[in-house]
Design an enzyme around this catalytic site. Sequence first.
Site, PDB file in Angstrom:
ATOM      1  N   ASP A   1      49.498  38.710  38.136  1.00 45.17           N
ATOM      2  CA  ASP A   1      50.144  39.862  37.496  1.00 45.17           C
ATOM      3  C   ASP A   1      50.915  39.383  36.266  1.00 45.17           C
ATOM      4  O   ASP A   1      51.730  38.457  36.346  1.00 45.17           O
ATOM      5  CB  ASP A   1      51.085  40.527  38.511  1.00 45.17           C
ATOM      6  CG  ASP A   1      51.709  41.802  37.982  1.00 45.17           C
ATOM      7  OD1 ASP A   1      51.352  42.893  38.464  1.00 45.17           O
ATOM      8  OD2 ASP A   1      52.566  41.706  37.068  1.00 45.17           O
ATOM      9  N   ILE A   2      50.639  40.020  35.139  1.00 43.08           N
ATOM     10  CA  ILE A   2      51.308  39.630  33.890  1.00 43.08           C
ATOM     11  C   ILE A   2      52.803  39.947  33.996  1.00 43.08           C
ATOM     12  O   ILE A   2      53.186  40.990  34.521  1.00 43.08           O
ATOM     13  CB  ILE A   2      50.647  40.330  32.683  1.00 43.08           C
ATOM     14  CG1 ILE A   2      49.170  39.901  32.593  1.00 43.08           C
ATOM     15  CG2 ILE A   2      51.387  39.985  31.390  1.00 43.08           C
ATOM     16  CD1 ILE A   2      48.390  40.559  31.472  1.00 43.08           C
TER      17      ILE A   2
ATOM     18  N   ASN B   1      54.621  46.351  26.288  1.00 44.45           N
ATOM     19  CA  ASN B   1      54.164  47.675  25.846  1.00 44.45           C
ATOM     20  C   ASN B   1      55.246  48.390  25.049  1.00 44.45           C
ATOM     21  O   ASN B   1      54.978  48.970  23.998  1.00 44.45           O
ATOM     22  CB  ASN B   1      53.827  48.549  27.054  1.00 44.45           C
ATOM     23  CG  ASN B   1      52.357  48.503  27.422  1.00 44.45           C
ATOM     24  OD1 ASN B   1      51.505  48.296  26.577  1.00 44.45           O
ATOM     25  ND2 ASN B   1      52.072  48.706  28.694  1.00 44.45           N
TER      26      ASN B   1
ATOM     27  N   ASP C   1      47.066  46.551  25.394  1.00 44.76           N
ATOM     28  CA  ASP C   1      45.631  46.451  25.733  1.00 44.76           C
ATOM     29  C   ASP C   1      45.023  45.160  25.195  1.00 44.76           C
ATOM     30  O   ASP C   1      44.212  44.511  25.857  1.00 44.76           O
ATOM     31  CB  ASP C   1      44.854  47.638  25.152  1.00 44.76           C
ATOM     32  CG  ASP C   1      45.098  48.925  25.939  1.00 44.76           C
ATOM     33  OD1 ASP C   1      45.846  48.874  26.930  1.00 44.76           O
ATOM     34  OD2 ASP C   1      44.555  49.966  25.537  1.00 44.76           O
TER      35      ASP C   1
ATOM     36  N   GLU D   1      48.152  45.762  34.964  1.00 43.73           N
ATOM     37  CA  GLU D   1      48.140  44.359  34.513  1.00 43.73           C
ATOM     38  C   GLU D   1      48.015  43.446  35.720  1.00 43.73           C
ATOM     39  O   GLU D   1      48.571  42.368  35.762  1.00 43.73           O
ATOM     40  CB  GLU D   1      49.382  44.021  33.672  1.00 43.73           C
ATOM     41  CG  GLU D   1      50.562  44.917  33.869  1.00 43.73           C
ATOM     42  CD  GLU D   1      51.268  44.713  35.198  1.00 43.73           C
ATOM     43  OE1 GLU D   1      50.874  45.417  36.161  1.00 43.73           O
ATOM     44  OE2 GLU D   1      52.172  43.883  35.269  1.00 43.73           O
TER      45      GLU D   1
HETATM   46  P1  GH3 Z   1      56.770  42.241  36.357  1.00 45.95           P
HETATM   47  O1  GH3 Z   1      57.079  41.001  35.605  1.00 45.95           O
HETATM   48  O2  GH3 Z   1      57.645  42.444  37.521  1.00 45.95           O
HETATM   49  O3  GH3 Z   1      55.325  42.309  36.741  1.00 45.95           O
HETATM   50  O4  GH3 Z   1      57.075  43.451  35.378  1.00 45.95           O
HETATM   51  P2  GH3 Z   1      56.043  44.354  34.576  1.00 45.95           P
HETATM   52  O5  GH3 Z   1      56.766  45.027  33.475  1.00 45.95           O
HETATM   53  O6  GH3 Z   1      54.858  43.539  34.186  1.00 45.95           O
HETATM   54  O7  GH3 Z   1      55.534  45.342  35.704  1.00 45.95           O
HETATM   55  P3  GH3 Z   1      55.610  46.911  35.838  1.00 45.95           P
HETATM   56  O8  GH3 Z   1      54.782  47.211  37.042  1.00 45.95           O
HETATM   57  O9  GH3 Z   1      57.020  47.384  35.818  1.00 45.95           O
HETATM   58  O10 GH3 Z   1      54.915  47.486  34.553  1.00 45.95           O
HETATM   59  C1  GH3 Z   1      53.553  47.460  34.356  1.00 45.95           C
HETATM   60  C2  GH3 Z   1      53.251  48.203  33.081  1.00 45.95           C
HETATM   61  O11 GH3 Z   1      51.849  48.118  32.774  1.00 45.95           O
HETATM   62  C3  GH3 Z   1      53.567  49.670  33.168  1.00 45.95           C
HETATM   63  C4  GH3 Z   1      52.341  50.365  32.556  1.00 45.95           C
HETATM   64  O12 GH3 Z   1      52.730  51.244  31.549  1.00 45.95           O
HETATM   65  C5  GH3 Z   1      51.526  49.249  31.971  1.00 45.95           C
HETATM   66  N1  GH3 Z   1      50.084  49.452  32.031  1.00 45.95           N
HETATM   67  C6  GH3 Z   1      49.318  49.776  33.101  1.00 45.95           C
HETATM   68  N2  GH3 Z   1      48.021  49.874  32.739  1.00 45.95           N
HETATM   69  C7  GH3 Z   1      47.940  49.617  31.414  1.00 45.95           C
HETATM   70  C8  GH3 Z   1      46.888  49.566  30.447  1.00 45.95           C
HETATM   71  O13 GH3 Z   1      45.696  49.769  30.745  1.00 45.95           O
HETATM   72  N3  GH3 Z   1      47.205  49.260  29.163  1.00 45.95           N
HETATM   73  C9  GH3 Z   1      48.484  49.017  28.791  1.00 45.95           C
HETATM   74  N4  GH3 Z   1      48.725  48.710  27.522  1.00 45.95           N
HETATM   75  N5  GH3 Z   1      49.516  49.082  29.661  1.00 45.95           N
HETATM   76  C10 GH3 Z   1      49.254  49.359  30.949  1.00 45.95           C
HETATM   77 MG    MG Z   2      53.611  42.752  35.738  1.00 50.37          MG
HETATM   78 MG    MG Z   3      52.001  44.908  38.182  1.00 52.63          MG
END
Ligand code: GH3
Ligand code: MG
Ligand code: MG
Length: 308
Positions: free
Chosen positions: A175-176, A183, A192, A218
Amino acid sequence: MEEVVQELSGLFEETPVLIAVYDGFDRLRYANKAFRAAYFIEPGEMPLWADLMRRNHQASRGTVIHAADFEEWLRSTQSRRGKMGFRAFETDLLDGRWLWMTETMQADGWMLCIASDITGLRARSRAVRQDRDLAIKASYTDELTGVANRRFVMGRIEDMLQRGAAVRGCLAVLDIDGFKAINDRFGHQTGDQILRDFTIKVHGLVQRTHCFGRVGGEEFVLVMPGTSLEEAALIVEKMLVIVRKSRPLTERPDFSYTFSAGIAACREGDIALSLYSRADKALYCAKMAGRNRIQLDGSASDQSAASG
Ligand code: GH3
Ligand code: MG
Ligand code: MG
């Protein structure tokens, strides 16, 4: 037995059926005359499958490729190629021939390919079958990154669990880190772009018998049959290093990002959900411990301190 092998190799050279064998690194190790002719291979030559496809594509010969971006097609195909025990499909060559290709896999990654010329067979309904095959392919592919999607990856977890104890393996959830902030700071489109960069970097380190795919947002998974927890940690460790080094934004050359991973080994009685949930819990621990690291299921200690 020796006599039979000798006769077989003579027959293989004679037959119009295409026969080839690839090893666990996807390098061609044997191809009979018919196969060599169809794919422009010199006798004794042993190219990697990817190089063979690339050079034939550049020379406008060999397999017909329905994609605007060849490298993306290659990544997408590799993310599903050789991940299932047996596969059969229709494929066409730029010389106008149609082949019925079969691929048989061994657990060690060696693959037997046998293809017959079916140009004249059921040609009228070919377009319908091709549309169907493209739809099936799309149903297994993540649209944004081109790698395997959740549906395909979950199937490979089931496959891994069904194999005997000797070839069971590990599951990693990747997980990123701080992706929401990325974003928010740069916009969804750049987000993306980073997802695609992550896919390309990690894909380059995925072993042939392993399956890497995007399961949502992610979050990605890596299915590693026949791999111990220690080996799995080494593989994902390399991925951590390569992703830390990546600078995906040309307009911001100092921008970098990281990911965290949880890894769990298959246990007796596991179903996909139980294995996934242990890897997910380990991922949660990696996040809690400060991100940019790996956590192994069942170990409290931190496996990979963020060494930058
Ligand atoms: P953590 O280090 O705990 O993983 O924090 P995080 O911010 O990476 O995790 P969180 O789950 O809070 O946020 C994930 C974000 O990913 C929220 C959502 O808007 C974004 N996201 C989900 N799918 C996509 C996508 O296909 N493209 C983009 N650009 N963003 C996406
Ligand atoms: Mg994440
Ligand atoms: Mg996540």
